[in-house]
Every structure is written in structure tokens, then in C-alpha cells.
Motif scaffolding. Structure first.
Motif, PDB file in Angstrom:
ATOM      1  N   ILE A   1      -0.567   8.853   9.727  1.00 36.98           N
ATOM      2  CA  ILE A   1      -0.350   7.999   8.560  1.00 36.98           C
ATOM      3  C   ILE A   1      -1.713   7.630   7.989  1.00 36.98           C
ATOM      4  O   ILE A   1      -2.592   7.169   8.713  1.00 36.98           O
ATOM      5  CB  ILE A   1       0.412   6.726   8.956  1.00 36.98           C
ATOM      6  CG1 ILE A   1       1.764   7.095   9.573  1.00 36.98           C
ATOM      7  CG2 ILE A   1       0.600   5.820   7.757  1.00 36.98           C
ATOM      8  CD1 ILE A   1       2.462   5.935  10.227  1.00 36.98           C
ATOM      9  N   PHE A   2      -1.880   7.829   6.672  1.00 35.26           N
ATOM     10  CA  PHE A   2      -3.147   7.543   6.007  1.00 35.26           C
ATOM     11  C   PHE A   2      -2.903   6.648   4.805  1.00 35.26           C
ATOM     12  O   PHE A   2      -2.060   6.956   3.962  1.00 35.26           O
ATOM     13  CB  PHE A   2      -3.802   8.848   5.522  1.00 35.26           C
ATOM     14  CG  PHE A   2      -4.067   9.831   6.613  1.00 35.26           C
ATOM     15  CD1 PHE A   2      -5.257   9.799   7.316  1.00 35.26           C
ATOM     16  CD2 PHE A   2      -3.133  10.799   6.942  1.00 35.26           C
ATOM     17  CE1 PHE A   2      -5.510  10.706   8.333  1.00 35.26           C
ATOM     18  CE2 PHE A   2      -3.366  11.711   7.947  1.00 35.26           C
ATOM     19  CZ  PHE A   2      -4.556  11.666   8.647  1.00 35.26           C
ATOM     20  N   ARG A   3      -3.652   5.541   4.726  1.00 31.96           N
ATOM     21  CA  ARG A   3      -3.572   4.685   3.543  1.00 31.96           C
ATOM     22  C   ARG A   3      -4.311   5.387   2.414  1.00 31.96           C
ATOM     23  O   ARG A   3      -5.496   5.697   2.531  1.00 31.96           O
ATOM     24  CB  ARG A   3      -4.204   3.325   3.855  1.00 31.96           C
ATOM     25  CG  ARG A   3      -3.282   2.197   3.468  1.00 31.96           C
ATOM     26  CD  ARG A   3      -3.776   0.869   3.861  1.00 31.96           C
ATOM     27  NE  ARG A   3      -4.836   0.424   2.970  1.00 31.96           N
ATOM     28  CZ  ARG A   3      -5.473  -0.728   3.112  1.00 31.96           C
ATOM     29  NH1 ARG A   3      -5.163  -1.537   4.098  1.00 31.96           N
ATOM     30  NH2 ARG A   3      -6.417  -1.061   2.276  1.00 31.96           N
ATOM     31  N   ILE A   4      -3.626   5.629   1.330  1.00 37.97           N
ATOM     32  CA  ILE A   4      -4.175   6.438   0.243  1.00 37.97           C
ATOM     33  C   ILE A   4      -5.383   5.787  -0.404  1.00 37.97           C
ATOM     34  O   ILE A   4      -6.336   6.468  -0.786  1.00 37.97           O
ATOM     35  CB  ILE A   4      -3.071   6.770  -0.790  1.00 37.97           C
ATOM     36  CG1 ILE A   4      -2.060   7.713  -0.133  1.00 37.97           C
ATOM     37  CG2 ILE A   4      -3.664   7.397  -2.040  1.00 37.97           C
ATOM     38  CD1 ILE A   4      -0.873   8.055  -0.984  1.00 37.97           C
TER      39      ILE A   4
ATOM     40  N   TYR B   1       1.061   5.148   1.400  1.00 39.91           N
ATOM     41  CA  TYR B   1       0.613   5.904   2.567  1.00 39.91           C
ATOM     42  C   TYR B   1       0.996   7.367   2.427  1.00 39.91           C
ATOM     43  O   TYR B   1       2.081   7.679   1.920  1.00 39.91           O
ATOM     44  CB  TYR B   1       1.261   5.362   3.845  1.00 39.91           C
ATOM     45  CG  TYR B   1       0.855   3.955   4.171  1.00 39.91           C
ATOM     46  CD1 TYR B   1      -0.209   3.709   5.032  1.00 39.91           C
ATOM     47  CD2 TYR B   1       1.517   2.866   3.628  1.00 39.91           C
ATOM     48  CE1 TYR B   1      -0.596   2.408   5.340  1.00 39.91           C
ATOM     49  CE2 TYR B   1       1.142   1.567   3.929  1.00 39.91           C
ATOM     50  CZ  TYR B   1       0.085   1.350   4.779  1.00 39.91           C
ATOM     51  OH  TYR B   1      -0.286   0.064   5.084  1.00 39.91           O
TER      52      TYR B   1
ATOM     53  N   MET C   1       3.835   0.240   9.263  1.00 42.15           N
ATOM     54  CA  MET C   1       3.138   1.536   9.242  1.00 42.15           C
ATOM     55  C   MET C   1       2.271   1.739  10.486  1.00 42.15           C
ATOM     56  O   MET C   1       1.264   2.427  10.456  1.00 42.15           O
ATOM     57  CB  MET C   1       2.322   1.710   7.951  1.00 42.15           C
ATOM     58  CG  MET C   1       3.188   1.704   6.695  1.00 42.15           C
ATOM     59  SD  MET C   1       4.603   2.828   6.727  1.00 42.15           S
ATOM     60  CE  MET C   1       3.816   4.394   6.536  1.00 42.15           C
TER      61      MET C   1
ATOM     62  N   TYR D   1       0.821  -1.208   0.000  1.00 43.04           N
ATOM     63  CA  TYR D   1       0.000   0.000   0.000  1.00 43.04           C
ATOM     64  C   TYR D   1       0.856   1.260   0.000  1.00 43.04           C
ATOM     65  O   TYR D   1       1.978   1.267   0.521  1.00 43.04           O
ATOM     66  CB  TYR D   1      -0.921   0.043   1.230  1.00 43.04           C
ATOM     67  CG  TYR D   1      -1.908  -1.089   1.267  1.00 43.04           C
ATOM     68  CD1 TYR D   1      -3.031  -1.094   0.458  1.00 43.04           C
ATOM     69  CD2 TYR D   1      -1.690  -2.185   2.095  1.00 43.04           C
ATOM     70  CE1 TYR D   1      -3.929  -2.141   0.472  1.00 43.04           C
ATOM     71  CE2 TYR D   1      -2.587  -3.241   2.123  1.00 43.04           C
ATOM     72  CZ  TYR D   1      -3.703  -3.215   1.306  1.00 43.04           C
ATOM     73  OH  TYR D   1      -4.587  -4.260   1.322  1.00 43.04           O
TER      74      TYR D   1
ATOM     75  N   ARG E   1      -7.757   4.413   0.880  1.00 49.62           N
ATOM     76  CA  ARG E   1      -8.957   4.596   1.709  1.00 49.62           C
ATOM     77  C   ARG E   1      -9.556   5.998   1.573  1.00 49.62           C
ATOM     78  O   ARG E   1     -10.586   6.272   2.159  1.00 49.62           O
ATOM     79  CB  ARG E   1      -8.635   4.304   3.169  1.00 49.62           C
ATOM     80  CG  ARG E   1      -8.354   2.829   3.393  1.00 49.62           C
ATOM     81  CD  ARG E   1      -8.344   2.489   4.849  1.00 49.62           C
ATOM     82  NE  ARG E   1      -8.158   1.060   5.009  1.00 49.62           N
ATOM     83  CZ  ARG E   1      -7.453   0.516   5.975  1.00 49.62           C
ATOM     84  NH1 ARG E   1      -6.879   1.271   6.886  1.00 49.62           N
ATOM     85  NH2 ARG E   1      -7.331  -0.781   6.051  1.00 49.62           N
TER      86      ARG E   1
ATOM     87  N   ILE F   1       1.939  10.525   4.645  1.00 51.64           N
ATOM     88  CA  ILE F   1       2.383  10.932   5.970  1.00 51.64           C
ATOM     89  C   ILE F   1       2.112  12.423   6.042  1.00 51.64           C
ATOM     90  O   ILE F   1       2.582  13.191   5.186  1.00 51.64           O
ATOM     91  CB  ILE F   1       3.871  10.605   6.175  1.00 51.64           C
ATOM     92  CG1 ILE F   1       4.093   9.103   5.959  1.00 51.64           C
ATOM     93  CG2 ILE F   1       4.333  11.049   7.560  1.00 51.64           C
ATOM     94  CD1 ILE F   1       5.526   8.704   5.752  1.00 51.64           C
TER      95      ILE F   1
END
Length: 159
Positions: free
Chosen positions: A40-43, A25, A76, A23, A45, A27
Motif C-alpha cells: 500500500i502506497f500513499r499517492i 492509496y 490502511m 488520502y 508521497r 494498492i
């Protein structure tokens, strides 16, 4: 969308991108929320996003150091930045040094090697548990207790 299905709207100040375990991410700092570490964000989503024309200035000395950050984070999962000390007696010391780039050897006890490292606690705990019976956390005490509690819960699954 979060894993629990809830949708959150955030205004973010992007700091960097990372790829890990299949995945991408983002930041970023969450605007209006003062935290010690970035979020931290999973793109994949993200449902929607809007690029604004807002600009922000970061002095070079305060620039986000993605490489240094990546050395300290595992899977992560961030948590608190800790000073870790552990004994390891598995097959490959190089595997430890490869997986934990901030790790260094501080001693030996027979066939057990003592390592120290600076890492984020949530992700490193997952990796430490993957080493099964070939590892013992020495410090910090809070991680040692968390490992003990997790191992007890795992054992309950087999009773």
C-alpha cells in the motif's frame, strides 16, 4: 518519500486505488518481490513516477478484489490476515458490523456479544484499542498478547 524521510524507488504492478482517512492509496505488487499480500502506497508521497509501456496479464479468477480487500483492512495498515474472535459490550453492535464488514455474531455471554471476522491484524488492532474497556480479544493469541503489551505501554505513560 517514506515517513522516515527515506526515498525508495520501486517498480510497481498497480492493482487498485483506494481512498481512506483523507488520502488516496495505490494498492500494488512490487515487481521482483514475492509477497503474500499487495503493498500500500500513499499517492501524495510519490515524488515522481514513470508510466512504462509494459503490459501484464492477470487471469480474471486472479483479479484483485478491491471490495473484498477493503472489508478486511483498517486505517490502511495491513499486516497478516487473521481470523479474529472478540467479545464486545459497547453501545452499538451496528457500529462493529459497520466498521468490520467481515464480522458476524457467533454467540452471547450475558450482555457481551461474541464476534468473529477475517481482518488484517495491524489496522484492526488500532480500531480494537479505540473501543477502550468495552472489548476483549479472544483469538488469535498473538493479537491478544499484542493488545496486552500495548495497554501496558499506554499505562506506563500515566505513571
Amino acid at each position: 518519500i517514506r515517513q522516515d524521510g527515506k526515498i525508495k524507488q520501486r517498480k510497481l504492478k498497480p492493482l487498485g486505488l483506494a481512498f481512506n482517512e483523507y488520502y488516496f492509496y495505490l494498492i500494488a505488487e512490487i515487481c521482483g518481490l514475492e509477497t503474500e499480500h499487495p503493498a500500500i502506497f500513499r499517492i501524495d508521497r510519490f515524488q515522481t513516477y514513470t508510466i512504462t509501456r509494459e503490459k501484464f496479464f492477470v487471469p480474471y479468477r486472479d483479479k484483485f478484489q478491491e471490495g473484498e480487500y477493503r472489508k478486511r483492512i483498517h486505517f490502511m495498515y495491513q499486516g497478516e490476515l487473521i481470523h479474529l474472535q472478540f467479545k464486545f459490550w459497547g453501545d452499538s453492535l451496528d457500529a462493529v458490523l459497520d466498521r468490520i464488514p467481515t464480522a458476524y455474531i457467533v454467540g452471547k455471554e450475558g450482555r457481551k456479544t461474541i464476534f468473529e471476522a477475517e481482518v488484517y491484524d495491524k489496522g484492526i488492532e488500532m480500531w480494537l484499542l479505540s473501543q477502550r474497556e468495552f472489548l476483549e480479544v479472544l483469538k488469535p493469541q498473538s493479537l491478544r498478547e499484542s493488545m496486552r503489551n500495548t495497554i501496558k505501554k499506554i499505562l506506563e505513560n500515566y505513571n
